[in-house]
Write an enzyme that holds these catalytic residues in place. Structure first.
Site, mmCIF file in Angstrom:
data_model
loop_
_atom_site.group_PDB
_atom_site.id
_atom_site.type_symbol
_atom_site.label_atom_id
_atom_site.label_comp_id
_atom_site.label_asym_id
_atom_site.label_seq_id
_atom_site.Cartn_x
_atom_site.Cartn_y
_atom_site.Cartn_z
ATOM 1 N N GLY A 7 -31.758 41.486 -16.441
ATOM 2 C CA GLY A 7 -31.704 42.874 -16.881
ATOM 3 C C GLY A 7 -30.459 43.576 -16.379
ATOM 4 N N TRP A 34 -1.015 27.572 -21.662
ATOM 5 C CA TRP A 34 -2.399 27.323 -21.263
ATOM 6 C C TRP A 34 -2.522 26.115 -20.334
ATOM 7 C CZ3 TRP A 34 -4.515 31.640 -22.393
ATOM 8 C CH2 TRP A 34 -4.187 32.312 -23.572
ATOM 9 N N LEU A 89 0.166 19.995 -22.736
ATOM 10 C CA LEU A 89 0.035 19.576 -24.129
ATOM 11 C C LEU A 89 0.198 20.765 -25.069
ATOM 12 C CD1 LEU A 89 -0.646 17.304 -26.150
ATOM 13 C CD2 LEU A 89 -3.069 17.876 -25.831
ATOM 14 N N GLU A 135 -9.988 22.395 -24.703
ATOM 15 C CA GLU A 135 -10.193 20.982 -25.045
ATOM 16 C C GLU A 135 -10.599 20.822 -26.516
ATOM 17 O OE1 GLU A 135 -9.318 18.588 -23.259
ATOM 18 O OE2 GLU A 135 -9.446 19.180 -21.155
ATOM 19 N N GLY A 140 -1.556 24.568 -30.726
ATOM 20 C CA GLY A 140 -2.748 24.345 -29.921
ATOM 21 C C GLY A 140 -3.452 23.089 -30.403
#
Length: 383
Positions: free
Chosen positions: A342, A160, A127, A366, A133
């Protein structure tokens, strides 16, 4: 400790136990080495598929598991407590089958869904693009129909993409008309399509076993029978699928937060300073209490949205809320887990540093959490 769950049926409770057993035997022994090697665990997905865990939310008549979404999402969450990359991959794969299962013809469902839902195939969702994006309507990847109408030729670049170069099919959105969002269409592109190649995998902060990269189409020919729905319906399919996909990421983020909480609580009970476990110090105990509250709240939020979906009610706003709440919780809880441990938390000797790195991207993919706020505010102001 395992999350406390109230499952709707005995079968659903058995699915959770099955998932935990597979995670314990097949995922936990591999996760550290494969994440360090940046290796996609293809065999793990086959194992999950053969157990029926890749097709849970789809109807049995289509080859799925016939489970409610609230059950499927809790399976995703359980997987994420052990291996976040795999949980994300399960969510992505489920997303790839959505257009065929929901909008495909009977012939397309019979031809394509058997493989998609069998567990033997793994899907990718094409997509996003380098310059498109969240703004889906601006995508430039184009599908040009042949003169006789029998095929389309795809040209452009998708970015992506999880499973790029490893998937068996690519659910791809491409432009078939110059009419903005109304000009997008959906195609199922086989992995062996000539003219489709893959970029170098992205070098990411985390989720190293979720291989992500570009998918490049340079004259890739796709048969017209692999267009799902009519021309121009692509954006509607993508946005509808993303509501469900956001819940998948919400569940995975919740599982990641649960894993971080479990490690932090275990460490706080065992690590001693000044002659007593550090968890007996109120300042640290309250951090753990806040972590538990965040995880429990996140789980309730995504389950509420899932139950609306299962009831056939609108859930777009609730999906956006869940995605935002659960992923923000994952970022906070994993950050706090590092603090509880820590100096040890900053080393690779404990998994919380990996959880911390993995949590960040959940606030981004998403739809960024800023986009979720836009979605939520629009619903609120429209009420």
């Amino acid at each position: 400790m395992p999350a406390t769950r109230l499952m709707p049926t005995e079968d659903a409770a058995d699915l959770i136990e099955l998932t935990r057993e597979i995670c314990r035997k097949d995922l936990a022994p591999k996760v550290d080495d494969m994440e360090r090697a940046h290796e996609l665990p293809r065999d793990v997905f086959r194992t999950l598929g053969r157990a029926g865990l890749l097709s849970l939310p789809y109807p049995e008549e289509l080859g799925g598991g016939g489970q409610p979404y609230e059950v499927y999402l809790q399976v995703v969450e359980e997987i994420a407590t052990v291996w976040m990359s795999v949980a994300v991959g399960v969510s992505v794969h489920s997303l790839t089958a959505f257009p065929v299962a929901t909008f495909g013809t009977t012939e397309q469902q019979e031809a394509l869904l058997t493989g998609m839902l069998s567990g033997e195939q793994l899907g990718a969702y094409c997509l996003s693009e380098p310059l498109a994006g969240s703004d889906i309507a601006s995508m430039t990847t184009r599908a040009t129909r042949s003169d006789d109408g029998s095929s389309y030729t795809l040209k452009g670049t998708k970015a992506w993409t999880s499973h790029a170069g490893h998937a068996d099919f690519y659910t791809t959105f491409a432009r078939t008309a110059d009419t903005g969002g109304k000009g997008l269409s959906t195609f199922i592109v086989p992995a062996d399509t000539e003219g489709m190649t893959f970029g170098v995998p992205e070098r990411k902060m985390g989720l190293h076993s979720d291989t992500v990269g570009e998918v490049l189409f340079d004259g890739a020919r796709v048969d017209a029978s692999r267009r799902i729905g009519e021309e121009g319906q692509g954006m509607m399919m993508a946005l509808t699928a993303l509501d469900s996909g956001r819940l998948g990421i919400a569940a995975a983020a919740t599982g990641l937060a649960q894993a971080a909480l479990d490690v932090a609580a275990g460490y706080a009970k065992e690590r001693e300073q000044f002659g007593r476990p550090i968890g007996t110090n109120q300042g640290l105990a309250f951090i753990l209490a806040d972590m538990e509250a965040a995880v429990t709240s996140a789980r309730a939020t995504y389950l509420h949205a899932a139950r609306l979906k299962d009831a056939g009610r609108t859930f777009s706003k609730e999906a956006a809320v869940a995605k935002m709440i659960c992923t923000d919780a994952a970022m906070k809880v994993t950050t706090d887990a590092v603090q509880v441990l820590g100096g040890a938390g900053y080393t690779q000797d404990f998994p919380v540093e990996r959880y911390f790195r993995e949590a960040k991207v959940t606030q981004i993919f998403e739809g960024t959490n800023q986009i979720q706020r836009i979605v939520i505010s629009r619903h609120v102001l429209a009420d």
